[in-house]
Structures are given as C-alpha cells and as structure tokens.
Design an enzyme around this catalytic site. Structure first.
Site, short mmCIF file in Angstrom:
data_model
loop_
_atom_site.label_atom_id
_atom_site.label_comp_id
_atom_site.label_asym_id
_atom_site.label_seq_id
_atom_site.Cartn_x
_atom_site.Cartn_y
_atom_site.Cartn_z
N CYS A 383 -57.62 -0.55 7.34
CA CYS A 383 -58.40 0.93 7.31
C CYS A 383 -59.30 1.09 8.18
CB CYS A 383 -58.77 1.33 5.78
SG CYS A 383 -58.77 3.22 5.67
N HIS A 517 -54.11 1.00 2.82
CA HIS A 517 -54.79 -0.11 1.96
C HIS A 517 -53.84 -1.04 0.95
CE1 HIS A 517 -59.09 0.69 2.32
NE2 HIS A 517 -58.40 2.00 2.32
N GLU A 519 -53.93 -3.82 -0.11
CA GLU A 519 -54.52 -4.63 -1.17
C GLU A 519 -54.20 -3.83 -2.59
OE1 GLU A 519 -56.11 -3.02 1.03
OE2 GLU A 519 -58.33 -2.41 0.41
N1 GLN Z 1 -64.69 5.26 7.15
C1 GLN Z 1 -63.23 5.47 7.62
C2 GLN Z 1 -62.49 6.65 7.14
O1 GLN Z 1 -63.34 7.46 6.35
C3 GLN Z 1 -62.33 4.34 6.80
C4 GLN Z 1 -62.37 4.57 5.51
C5 GLN Z 1 -61.67 3.22 4.79
O2 GLN Z 1 -61.82 1.96 5.30
N2 GLN Z 1 -61.43 3.09 3.46
O3 GLN Z 1 -61.47 7.26 7.59
#
Ligand code: GLN
Length: 547
Positions: A383, A517, A519
C-alpha cells in the site's frame, strides 16, 4: 439450533480474549461445527478506522470493507471464516443507529433509554444473521467493571433469560497471578472479578485462568467454591510459546469438552487437530531462521502491524523457517550516511515497507527501498510501501526529484494522487473532499487483473485475483511511461485497466509492491502466496550470503 457463547474478561486487559475466543472457535470447528465469531466493542467510536494504530493496534479490513478491530484478524486467521460488517459492533455504532431511529420518529414518542432501547439494539446485533451456524462466539471488549461495558453485560444477561441456559454459555477469562515473594498463585483477583460479574446478574459457567504457573488442586478448589463453578470448568490457560498453540493447550485442558457438555453435545470421536499440530511443530522446531526488516512509522507497537507480522510468520511456515522480524523506525533511517545505512540494513534477508499515512518518516522508508533495490535484497511494498517505491524510482532513477504524493501537499509531479472516482463492480464510487473521515477510502475486496507472464502471475498461479484495500491515494497512471523508463513494470491493474495495483522490477531477484493489503488474507494453514514467495526469496538471499 444456534448456541451463543459469550466471552468476558476480568482483572486486567490484554489477557488475549480475542485469541481465546478464536481458539475455542477453532476447536469447535475441528469437531465439525459451523461457527461465527463476533466482537462487541464498548468504545464510542463508530469503528476503529479513525483511531491511531499506536493506541489500538491495526485496523483490520474485512472482505466487505468494514474497518474493524485487530481481534477480527485473529478470528479470521484461526478459523478461515471471513468476517462481515455484522461481526464488529461498537457502542458508537449502536448509539448512532438508535439516534437515527429516534430522529425518524420510529420510537413513537417513547423516552429513548439504555434499557430497553440500547440493550434491544445490542441483542438484535448479536442475533443478526446467525440462523445457519451451530455456535456464535461473542467477545465483549474491555474488562468487567468498565462503565462503557455495562449495556453489553446487561444485554447478554437478558439473552441468557430469553434463550435459556441450554443455548447460552458464559466464559470468563481472568488472571491468576503468581506472587514471587509469597511463592503462591493468588485467586483473589478472580474472585473479585466474578463477584463483579455476578452483581450484574451473570454467573460464569467456565473460568479460563491465564497464569504463568500450573493451577494446583487447592487453587482449583478455591476458585470453584468462591466463584460458584463446577471444578472441572476451572480451566488453566498457561502462557504459550506461540499463539497458534493455544487451541492445542485448551483442548488438553478439556475446554471444548466442557463447552460441548454444557450444551448436551456428546461426540465419541476426538477432534482432528492435525493442522494445528503441524503449525506448532514448524514454529517450535524450524529448520533455519531469516531476518526481515519492517520499516514503518508505527514500529513502537508491534500490534500496529499485527496482520503483517502474522503473515510473515505464515510465510515462514511455508518454508519451515523461523522469521525474525526487526521493527525499524523509518524516522531513524533519515539522513544516515551510506556507511551507517549499510550498518543498519545490510544484514537483513528481506525488507518490507507496510501501509501508512502522512509524510513523517517517508524519507527513511524511501532510503530503505533504495537500499533494497540497489543491493538486490528482496523487497515487498504494501500500500503506502508501493506508493513510496514509485516515488523512489522516479526520484532516484528518473531524476524527477519533484515527484511526490498529493497526500503530502501540492506538487508539480503528482505521481501519487487522490482518486475522485472509482468502480466497484459496475457502480461508480465517488470521493467527496471534506466529507467525514470515516469511510472515504477505497475499502474491502476488489478484483485485480495480472499480466500473464509476470512474476506475480506465477506466484498467484492465476491472472485474476481479489484482494482487500484501504487507501485514499492511487498511483497516477498519467505517469506510466515515466515509470516504465525507470524500470518499474505495472503487472497488475484494476479491471478497467486504469489504476495500477502491482509493480515489479525485472532487474531484481524479488521486488514486488502492491496497492492492496495481502496481509488480511493470510492464514497459518494457508500462507498468502506473496508472503510465502517473499520469504522464499529472503531464504535464497540468506543462503547466498551464508552458504
Ligand atoms: N496513505 C496512503 C493512502 O491513503 C496509503 C494508505 C495505506 O497504506 N493503507 O492512499
């Protein structure tokens, strides 16, 4: 017939109610029953999406895009059953629903009160969508005695009366501390805690006693006598070397047997716990060890990255190796000399940059990504980790020092930008700047198409995958050509082909970063393919360095 098991906690917090509930669920599953786990959270937040991970641990995201407490992650990992929005109920959610009904006039002029309106809403939330399971295991967050928890205790007390003792069971998880100076285990805190529960009209059926020492006959007798419990229902819960051993430990202590006895369920055959035995065998007798550095912002609390932590361990299970994790505060990597950065990172077999928000620490994360890229250390970006890998390439390979994310302020080269519209199935979702913070992200499961000959397609053994998301910003596909020039290959996109979901480098043994994600979908008995492959690459890197 659906049976309800309520798990409360006493004496102190952090005793592991989530793991206890999840372990009991795993045991009942191993006996062939269909289970559902649910968490009732006394806090006033509507969901934990707006809470700092340093206070409450990670925000776990379900398939349907609900932002939930990290305990739901334990539930999914121990049972493989995907949670839904019905499985996370907070005081904030209950109150906002009740207040919305009151505003609509649904209470027909009645004075809206904790009893019956709030307790009725809690009971309805507990009972919703439970018809087709054998057991609902419902964890009440917090500790008995907390003011916020009272309506929940009242609701489960009422449910016991309404559904009957044969359909409901109360388990109380407590601490039996060992006092070194006295050389004794002390049962008094548990007696007080059960007393507090009884004063709310709840008599626990089973006591689950966390302790560092075995309970002697004397302690069991005392606990049974003073807490009004059958001696066989005083269950010892010793500390375990790994949480995945807890189902086996509870089984040895007859927890599942006592639960089934309570409900009048008698089975002749023992539950099949072979998957748990294999997991524990690998975790306690691994064939080697590797070290992964996780470079992030919330490294002060490992619960802030709970699912990443567990998924790395699962990747180790896939290769029979122990995964040692070094939590590296990204801020501390900023402005290090080449020599100091090398001293800090060169022993790592793999580097992972996880999710995160805000600019603080990003220079350190970018330094770690550059180090992994140049030294050919396996790199996994998740992410925020993918967004920063994009910036690293544009800045350090392409020389575009102005490349940035609009999350950090306006920039002439917005390589990462806020999306204002995206598709979920056939429906256009819109982002409204200035709306409440909760629920303004791309959340939950989305499908993603992979390039057929890319490494990720080989890892997934498929070109169509579905993964969970939680972010506001996206890689800006306007700059796809610039990225290509920097050796960044986009090997996964949204189904409309517009949003990059995965990047890879082909001049590196293992450099993969993903917008989603992974995970949240890894299980100890089914390690996520990306984590398993990353650990495999880290193992190969380790063996190259240490033949
Ligand atoms: N801050 C980034 C966004 O909002 C990544 C968010 C995250 O890593 N969950 O896109």
């Amino acid at each position: 017939m659906t049976r309800f098991i309520f798990v409360t906690g006493g004496v102190v917090s952090s005793l592991g109610k989530g793991i206890a509930a999840a372990s009991l669920a795993a045991l009942l599953q191993a006996r062939g029953y269909k289970i559902l786990l649910r968490k009732l959270e006394p806090y006033i937040n509507v969901d934990p999406g707006t809470m700092s991970p340093l206070q409450h641990g990670e925000v776990f995201v379900t398939e349907d895009g609900t932002e939930t407490d990290l305990d739901l992650g334990h539930y999914e990992r121990f049972t493989g059953v995907n949670a839904t929005r019905f499985d996370a109920v907070s005081t904030g959610r209950i109150y906002s629903d009740v207040i919305a009904k009151e505003r609509r006039g649904d209470y027909l002029g009645a004075t809206v009160q904790v009893i019956p309106h709030i307790t009725d809403a809690i009971k309805a939330a507990i009972l919703t969508n439970t018809e087709d399971v054998d057991f609902v295991i419902c964890e009440i967050g917090g500790t008995v005695g907390d003011i916020e928890g009272l309506p929940f205790l009242e609701a489960i007390r009422q449910l016991r009366n309404e559904l009957g003792a044969r359909s409901t069971l109360f388990i109380h998880l407590t601490l039996v501390p060992y006092i070194t100076t006295a050389g004794e285990l002390k049962t008094k805190p548990t007696q007080h805690s059960v007393n507090a529960l009884q004063s709310k009209g709840i008599q626990p059926d089973i006591l689950l006693c966390r302790s560092t020492q075995e309970l002697g006959a004397d302690e069991r007798r005392k606990l049974a006598l003073f807490c009004n419990i059958n001696p066989s229902c005083v269950i010892e819960a010793l500390d375990a070397p790994t949480t995945y051993q807890v189902p086996l430990i509870y089984h040895q202590q007859n927890l599942d047997e006592e639960v089934c006895n309570h409900f009048g369920l008698h089975s002749k055959s023992a539950p099949d716990l072979s998957i748990w035995e294999r997991i524990v065998h690998v975790l306690t007798r691994p064939e080697g060890a590797i070290t992964i550095g996780v470079v992030g912002k919330y490294t002060g609390l490992s619960d802030a990255y709970k699912s990443v932590h567990e998924s790395l361990i699962h990747g180790g299970i896939a290769h029979d190796v122990q995964v040692k994790i070094e939590w590296i505060d990204a801020k501390q990597l900023e402005d290090l000399s080449e020599a100091n950065l090398t001293a800090r990172l060169s022993h790592l077999d793999g580097i992972l940059v996880p999710g995160g928000f805000g600019e603080r620490g990003t220079q350190g994360m970018i330094a770690a990504i550059q180090f992994a890229r140049e030294r050919k250390i396996p790199f996994f970006g998740i992410c925020f980790g993918m967004q920063l890998a994009v910036l690293e390439a544009l800045r350090n390979i392409g020389g575009h020092s102005e490349a940035s994310s609009t999350e950090f302020g306006s920039t002439p080269l917005p390589a990462i930008a806020l999306m204002t519209e995206w598709l979920k199935g056939d429906i256009v979702q819109k982002y409204f700047p200035g709306a409440d913070l909760g629920g303004t992200m791309r959340l939950g499961a989305y499908e993603c198409q992979l390039t057929p000959d890319a490494l990720v397609s080989k890892i997934y053994k498929s070109t169509m995958i579905s993964e969970r998301h939680r972010h506001r910003y996206e890689v800006n596909s306007t700059y796809n050509n610039l990225l290509q020039e920097c050796g960044v290959h986009i090997t996964g996109t949204t189904l409309d082909g517009l949003l990059p979901e995965i990047i890879e480098r082909q001049d590196h043994p293992w450099f993969i970063a993903v917008q989603f994600h992974p995970e949240f979908k890894s299980r100890p008995f089914k390690p996520h393919p990306l984590f398993a492959s990353f650990i495999g690459a880290a193992l190969a890197h380790h063996q190259r360095d240490v033949p």
